[in-house]
Design a protein around this motif. Structure first.
Motif, PDB file in Angstrom:
ATOM      1  N   PHE A 121      13.830 -27.337  15.751  1.00 22.62           N
ATOM      2  CA  PHE A 121      13.390 -28.725  15.889  1.00 22.62           C
ATOM      3  C   PHE A 121      12.075 -28.706  16.660  1.00 22.62           C
ATOM      4  N   MET A 122      11.379 -29.812  16.634  1.00 14.92           N
ATOM      5  CA  MET A 122      10.125 -29.922  17.388  1.00 14.92           C
ATOM      6  C   MET A 122      10.488 -30.248  18.833  1.00 14.92           C
ATOM      7  N   ALA A 123      10.450 -29.243  19.676  1.00 16.32           N
ATOM      8  CA  ALA A 123      10.832 -29.459  21.083  1.00 16.32           C
ATOM      9  C   ALA A 123       9.628 -29.958  21.868  1.00 16.32           C
ATOM     10  N   GLU A 124       9.853 -31.009  22.621  1.00 10.43           N
ATOM     11  CA  GLU A 124       8.758 -31.536  23.443  1.00 10.43           C
ATOM     12  C   GLU A 124       8.317 -30.450  24.427  1.00 10.43           C
ATOM     13  N   ARG A 125       7.007 -30.228  24.493  1.00 10.73           N
ATOM     14  CA  ARG A 125       6.494 -29.145  25.352  1.00 10.73           C
ATOM     15  C   ARG A 125       6.413 -29.608  26.791  1.00 10.73           C
ATOM     16  N   ASP A 126       7.455 -29.330  27.543  1.00 11.63           N
ATOM     17  CA  ASP A 126       7.456 -29.676  28.950  1.00 11.63           C
ATOM     18  C   ASP A 126       7.942 -28.450  29.726  1.00 11.63           C
ATOM     19  N   PRO A 127       7.011 -27.749  30.376  1.00 10.47           N
ATOM     20  CA  PRO A 127       7.387 -26.485  31.038  1.00 10.47           C
ATOM     21  C   PRO A 127       8.409 -26.675  32.154  1.00 10.47           C
ATOM     22  N   ARG A 128       8.660 -27.937  32.553  1.00  9.18           N
ATOM     23  CA  ARG A 128       9.652 -28.155  33.626  1.00  9.18           C
ATOM     24  C   ARG A 128      11.075 -28.153  33.065  1.00  9.18           C
ATOM     25  N   THR A 129      11.226 -28.288  31.736  1.00 11.19           N
ATOM     26  CA  THR A 129      12.576 -28.371  31.180  1.00 11.19           C
ATOM     27  C   THR A 129      13.126 -26.977  30.890  1.00 11.19           C
ATOM     28  N   ARG A 130      14.447 -26.885  30.825  1.00  9.44           N
ATOM     29  CA  ARG A 130      15.095 -25.577  30.644  1.00  9.44           C
ATOM     30  C   ARG A 130      14.682 -24.889  29.348  1.00  9.44           C
ATOM     31  N   LEU A 131      14.299 -25.672  28.324  1.00  6.53           N
ATOM     32  CA  LEU A 131      13.934 -25.062  27.039  1.00  6.53           C
ATOM     33  C   LEU A 131      12.701 -24.178  27.155  1.00  6.53           C
ATOM     34  N   SER A 162      20.783 -10.255   6.301  1.00 10.77           N
ATOM     35  CA  SER A 162      20.689 -11.679   6.644  1.00 10.77           C
ATOM     36  C   SER A 162      19.324 -11.962   7.258  1.00 10.77           C
ATOM     37  N   GLN A 163      18.934 -13.217   7.115  1.00  9.52           N
ATOM     38  CA  GLN A 163      17.665 -13.676   7.684  1.00  9.52           C
ATOM     39  C   GLN A 163      17.952 -14.903   8.535  1.00  9.52           C
ATOM     40  N   VAL A 164      17.459 -14.869   9.756  1.00 10.42           N
ATOM     41  CA  VAL A 164      17.675 -15.972  10.684  1.00 10.42           C
ATOM     42  C   VAL A 164      16.317 -16.400  11.236  1.00 10.42           C
ATOM     43  N   VAL A 165      16.057 -17.691  11.235  1.00  8.90           N
ATOM     44  CA  VAL A 165      14.854 -18.206  11.896  1.00  8.90           C
ATOM     45  C   VAL A 165      15.289 -19.275  12.891  1.00  8.90           C
ATOM     46  N   VAL A 166      14.791 -19.159  14.124  1.00 10.03           N
ATOM     47  CA  VAL A 166      15.024 -20.201  15.129  1.00 10.03           C
ATOM     48  C   VAL A 166      13.670 -20.662  15.638  1.00 10.03           C
ATOM     49  N   SER A 167      13.557 -21.941  15.921  1.00  9.64           N
ATOM     50  CA  SER A 167      12.218 -22.462  16.190  1.00  9.64           C
ATOM     51  C   SER A 167      12.244 -23.725  17.035  1.00  9.64           C
ATOM     52  N   PHE A 168      11.285 -23.788  17.952  1.00  8.46           N
ATOM     53  CA  PHE A 168      11.032 -25.021  18.704  1.00  8.46           C
ATOM     54  C   PHE A 168       9.785 -25.727  18.160  1.00  8.46           C
ATOM     55  N   VAL A 169       9.209 -25.182  17.076  1.00  9.02           N
ATOM     56  CA  VAL A 169       7.918 -25.705  16.609  1.00  9.02           C
ATOM     57  C   VAL A 169       7.962 -26.120  15.141  1.00  9.02           C
ATOM     58  N   SER A 170       9.153 -26.444  14.642  1.00 10.19           N
ATOM     59  CA  SER A 170       9.227 -26.911  13.251  1.00 10.19           C
ATOM     60  C   SER A 170      10.448 -27.803  13.086  1.00 10.19           C
ATOM     61  N   ASP A 171      10.337 -28.716  12.165  1.00 10.85           N
ATOM     62  CA  ASP A 171      11.474 -29.556  11.817  1.00 10.85           C
ATOM     63  C   ASP A 171      12.228 -28.815  10.719  1.00 10.85           C
ATOM     64  N   SER A 172      13.085 -27.882  11.115  1.00 16.95           N
ATOM     65  CA  SER A 172      13.662 -26.902  10.188  1.00 16.95           C
ATOM     66  C   SER A 172      14.697 -27.513   9.251  1.00 16.95           C
ATOM     67  N   THR A 173      15.073 -26.749   8.222  1.00 14.88           N
ATOM     68  CA  THR A 173      16.036 -27.270   7.246  1.00 14.88           C
ATOM     69  C   THR A 173      17.435 -27.369   7.852  1.00 14.88           C
ATOM     70  N   ARG A 174      17.742 -26.506   8.823  1.00 15.31           N
ATOM     71  CA  ARG A 174      19.056 -26.481   9.493  1.00 15.31           C
ATOM     72  C   ARG A 174      20.189 -26.368   8.483  1.00 15.31           C
ATOM     73  N   ARG A 175      20.063 -25.373   7.628  1.00 13.88           N
ATOM     74  CA  ARG A 175      21.106 -25.090   6.638  1.00 13.88           C
ATOM     75  C   ARG A 175      21.381 -23.607   6.607  1.00 13.88           C
TER      76      ARG A 175
END
Ligand SMILES: NC(=O)c1ccc[n+]([C@@H]2O[C@H](COP(=O)([O-])OP(=O)(O)OC[C@H]3O[C@@H](n4cnc5c(N)ncnc54)[C@H](OP(=O)(O)O)[C@@H]3O)[C@@H](O)[C@H]2O)c1
Length: 358
Positions: free
Chosen positions: A186-196, A254-267
């Motif tokens: 998902f598009m994670a808000e870029r806030d260096p203070r948050t745990r993400l 298997s292929q796995v992609v995880v992302s904080f910078v895309s609105d992924s298909t999540r399937r």
């Protein structure tokens, strides 16, 4: 087909999703007295569902902030609250607590869960279980030494949709599985203070999200035997995106992609010699799946429950009531293998945390 992930303790077979799922709130034994560590977002969500289990007693909550601990206790009806420095140690010392849900950021899981296990509590630890495989092995060792129940909170393994999809694979109708593709992002808000985004909290897409696609990968193909990873690391050393190419026994991949910078298909797509199974969105909480064999398509749809975490809470409850030390459906071996995998991916991609020892 061999089943790689055991069915949850209270879940009957669901081969085509036709059966009503069991009621996760119905008591399965004597009541357990729960402690909760943290008053953060997921602590609120899960506690609201825990409160609905007939055999759960809300005993104590701890927070770094005494005011928040009291407010949380009042909101959900906990009998005790412990706040400020030493809050979670005080909860560990509470003899009225049987089992503790640890919902701090992953950077604190090792210290908090370790304190609970040393105090003789059964523990459910949020994902990611820890920051490093060494931390995870330490926790597993503590639980084994003391004969306590310990589980990583991979709640998706207990959802009726997932169990039904695994039953379809077990039936063999897709033939041997050759590969799995799964992504979560998902598009994670870029806030260096948050745990993400904070290295000290174990920030990054890998530790935050990879358990979800891996849930489908491991269910379909078992634990991976090797990995080649690529990723993007930001200026703070936190991974924004990781792409994993995994190998499995018998020549499967298997292929796995995880992302904080895309609105992924999540399937997830599980592909065998006779057809494939594709989940609906979202990967963590799909509303169903479709089985495709040549021109034939069949869909299984599931009602989205308002309490998806209740199924994992039932698993922990049933496990403790039955005197088990781990969940057959989410065994520590899977958690430890995932943590070793994450260590290796981080080595290849170039992510280091303060918790890394060497
Ligand atoms: N299963 C799921 O669906 C799911 C969803 C979201 C998150 N999670 C997992 O749950 C954990 C918490 O996530 P969250 O989204 O709830 O985070 P959050 O909203 O930031 O809450 C984390 C809470 O942990 C406590 N805490 C203790 N030590 C801390 C420290 N050193 N720094 C910051 N907070 C500290 C704080 O509560 P106090 O102020 O009360 O001490 C804080 O509010 C993470 O491991 C995450 O991966 C799981």
């Amino acid at each position: 087909m061999e089943r790689h992930v055991a069915r949850p303790l209270t879940m009957p077979p669901q081969p085509h999703g036709g059966r009503p799922a069991p009621d996760p709130f119905a008591a399965t034994g004597p009541a357990l007295r729960w402690g909760v560590v943290s008053t953060g977002k997921i602590a609120h969500t899960v506690t609201a569902q825990l409160a609905r289990l007939e055999d759960a007693r809300l005993q104590a909550v701890s927070s770094r902030d005494a005011t928040k601990a009291t407010a949380f206790a009042t909101q959900y009806g906990f009998r005790a609250s412990y706040g400020g420095a030493g809050g979670y140690e005080a909860l560990a010392a509470d003899p009225e607590v049987d089992v503790v849900y640890v919902a701090t950021p992953h950077g604190q899981h090792h210290a908090v869960a370790g304190a609970m296990l040393r105090a003789g509590k059964h523990v459910l630890v949020e994902k990611a279980f820890a920051i490093t495989a060494a931390e995870a092995e330490d926790l597993a060792g503590l639980a084994r030494e003391r004969g306590l129940f310990l589980m990583e909170a991979v709640w998706t393994r207990f959802l009726p949709t997932y169990v039904a999809a695994m039953d379809v694979l077990e039936s063999g109708e897709l033939g041997p599985v050759r590969y799995v593709q799964a992504d979560m992002g998902f598009m994670a808000e870029r806030d260096p203070r948050t745990r993400l985004w904070a290295p000290v909290d174990g920030g990054g897409a890998l530790l935050d999200l990879a358990v979800y696609p891996l849930c489908w990968v491991i269910g379909a193909l078992g634990l991976p035997t090797g990995v080649r990873a690529a990723g993007n690391v930001n200026k703070d050393g936190v991974d924004e995106l990781c792409a994993l190419a995994l190998t499995h026994a018998g020549g499967a991949h298997s292929q796995v992609v995880v992302s904080f910078v895309s609105d992924s298909t999540r399937r997830a797509r599980i592909v065998g010699t006779e057809g494939y199974l594709e989940t609906g969105p979202s990967l963590s909480r799909p509303d169903g799946f479709t089985v495709v064999k040549g021109a034939a398509r069949r869909s299984a749809e599931f009602e989205l429950t308002d309490a998806p975490y209740a199924f994992q809470l039932r698993e922990v409850t049933r496990g403790v009531q039955a005197g088990l030390h781990e969940s057959p459906a989410m065994p520590l071996a899977h958690t430890l293998a995932s943590m070793r995998l994450f260590d290796e991916v981080r080595r290849q991609v170039g992510v280091r945390y303060p918790n890394d020892v060497a």
